[in-house]
Motif scaffolding. Sequence first.
Motif, mmCIF file in Angstrom:
data_model
loop_
_atom_site.group_PDB
_atom_site.id
_atom_site.type_symbol
_atom_site.label_atom_id
_atom_site.label_comp_id
_atom_site.label_asym_id
_atom_site.label_seq_id
_atom_site.Cartn_x
_atom_site.Cartn_y
_atom_site.Cartn_z
ATOM 1 N N UNK A 1 12.712 -1.850 -18.290
ATOM 2 C CA UNK A 1 13.225 -0.495 -18.241
ATOM 3 C C UNK A 1 14.310 -0.314 -17.213
ATOM 4 N N UNK A 2 14.751 0.926 -17.087
ATOM 5 C CA UNK A 2 15.790 1.278 -16.125
ATOM 6 C C UNK A 2 15.366 2.522 -15.363
ATOM 7 N N UNK A 3 15.691 2.531 -14.075
ATOM 8 C CA UNK A 3 15.458 3.707 -13.249
ATOM 9 C C UNK A 3 16.371 4.812 -13.768
ATOM 10 N N UNK A 4 15.818 5.992 -13.971
ATOM 11 C CA UNK A 4 16.589 7.119 -14.487
ATOM 12 C C UNK A 4 17.468 7.681 -13.369
ATOM 13 N N UNK B 1 15.568 -4.323 -9.552
ATOM 14 C CA UNK B 1 16.813 -4.828 -8.962
ATOM 15 C C UNK B 1 17.987 -4.204 -9.705
ATOM 16 N N UNK B 2 18.903 -3.633 -8.937
ATOM 17 C CA UNK B 2 20.091 -2.986 -9.513
ATOM 18 C C UNK B 2 19.723 -1.959 -10.587
ATOM 19 N N UNK B 3 18.623 -1.247 -10.376
ATOM 20 C CA UNK B 3 18.198 -0.216 -11.301
ATOM 21 C C UNK B 3 17.433 -0.715 -12.513
ATOM 22 N N UNK B 4 17.274 -2.032 -12.623
ATOM 23 C CA UNK B 4 16.532 -2.611 -13.745
ATOM 24 C C UNK B 4 15.115 -2.934 -13.310
ATOM 25 N N UNK B 5 14.149 -2.498 -14.104
ATOM 26 C CA UNK B 5 12.729 -2.647 -13.811
ATOM 27 C C UNK B 5 12.120 -3.660 -14.765
ATOM 28 N N UNK B 6 11.403 -4.639 -14.232
ATOM 29 C CA UNK B 6 10.711 -5.639 -15.034
ATOM 30 C C UNK B 6 9.288 -5.763 -14.516
ATOM 31 N N UNK B 7 8.335 -5.711 -15.417
ATOM 32 C CA UNK B 7 6.932 -5.824 -15.034
ATOM 33 C C UNK B 7 6.212 -6.630 -16.103
ATOM 34 N N UNK C 1 20.974 6.299 -5.547
ATOM 35 C CA UNK C 1 21.516 5.999 -6.871
ATOM 36 C C UNK C 1 20.517 5.063 -7.554
ATOM 37 N N UNK C 2 20.418 5.099 -8.855
ATOM 38 C CA UNK C 2 19.452 4.263 -9.585
ATOM 39 C C UNK C 2 19.574 2.793 -9.205
ATOM 40 N N UNK C 3 20.793 2.310 -9.006
ATOM 41 C CA UNK C 3 20.990 0.896 -8.666
ATOM 42 C C UNK C 3 20.570 0.572 -7.233
ATOM 43 N N UNK C 4 20.327 1.595 -6.415
ATOM 44 C CA UNK C 4 19.921 1.396 -5.020
ATOM 45 C C UNK C 4 18.409 1.439 -4.826
ATOM 46 N N UNK C 5 17.658 1.760 -5.874
ATOM 47 C CA UNK C 5 16.205 1.840 -5.765
ATOM 48 C C UNK C 5 15.649 0.436 -5.535
ATOM 49 N N UNK C 6 14.798 0.321 -4.543
ATOM 50 C CA UNK C 6 14.208 -0.971 -4.163
ATOM 51 C C UNK C 6 12.689 -0.880 -4.207
ATOM 52 N N UNK C 7 12.056 -1.936 -3.792
ATOM 53 C CA UNK C 7 10.604 -2.039 -3.792
ATOM 54 C C UNK C 7 9.942 -0.852 -3.095
ATOM 55 N N UNK C 8 10.452 -0.446 -1.944
ATOM 56 C CA UNK C 8 9.828 0.618 -1.156
ATOM 57 C C UNK C 8 9.664 1.907 -1.964
ATOM 58 N N UNK C 9 10.655 2.258 -2.783
ATOM 59 C CA UNK C 9 10.565 3.477 -3.582
ATOM 60 C C UNK C 9 9.581 3.333 -4.746
ATOM 61 N N UNK C 10 9.280 2.099 -5.119
ATOM 62 C CA UNK C 10 8.412 1.843 -6.271
ATOM 63 C C UNK C 10 6.927 1.864 -5.922
ATOM 64 N N UNK C 11 6.599 1.708 -4.659
ATOM 65 C CA UNK C 11 5.197 1.602 -4.253
ATOM 66 C C UNK C 11 4.456 2.910 -4.490
#
Length: 133
Positions: A101-104, A80-86, A24-34
Amino acid sequence: MRRLWLLAWAAAAGAASAQNVCPHASEVRQAEMLGLWHAEFEDAKLSGTLVLEKHATYADSLSGTIERGTVRRPVSGEVEDGEFTLEESADGVRISGTWLGEVVEGSCGREIRGTWSVDGEGKDARAFVLRKQ
C-alpha cells in the motif's frame, strides 16, 4: 532580561510547532507507524486489528500481529518513501498474505490504502484501508 526571555520563548514555540508538522507521505517512517491500527477490507464483513511495533532484529522495520475475529497472525514489514509493505504468516514461517500500500497524502501517516493478497501472488486480492487508532 525581558528580551532574552522573549527570544527563548519564541525559539521554544517554533520548535514545538515544527514537531507538530504533518509529514509528507514519503517522509513517514517507522516511528509514525508504531501502534494500533484498524484494518478494513473491500468486503465490509472483513476487518481486523493490527498492532505494529519496532522489529527486534531490523532497526527500521516493523513487526506485530494482525487479528481478524479469533485468528491472530504475526506480521513484519516496513514503510519507505511512502510505500508500505507487510507480510503475514499463518504458521510463523511461511508468508500467507502480503499487504502492499501507500501512505495517504495529508493523513500525517495515519492512513494507508492498498491491496492485500494471499501469498503475495495476487490470489484473493482485496483492497484495504488501514487507519491508525
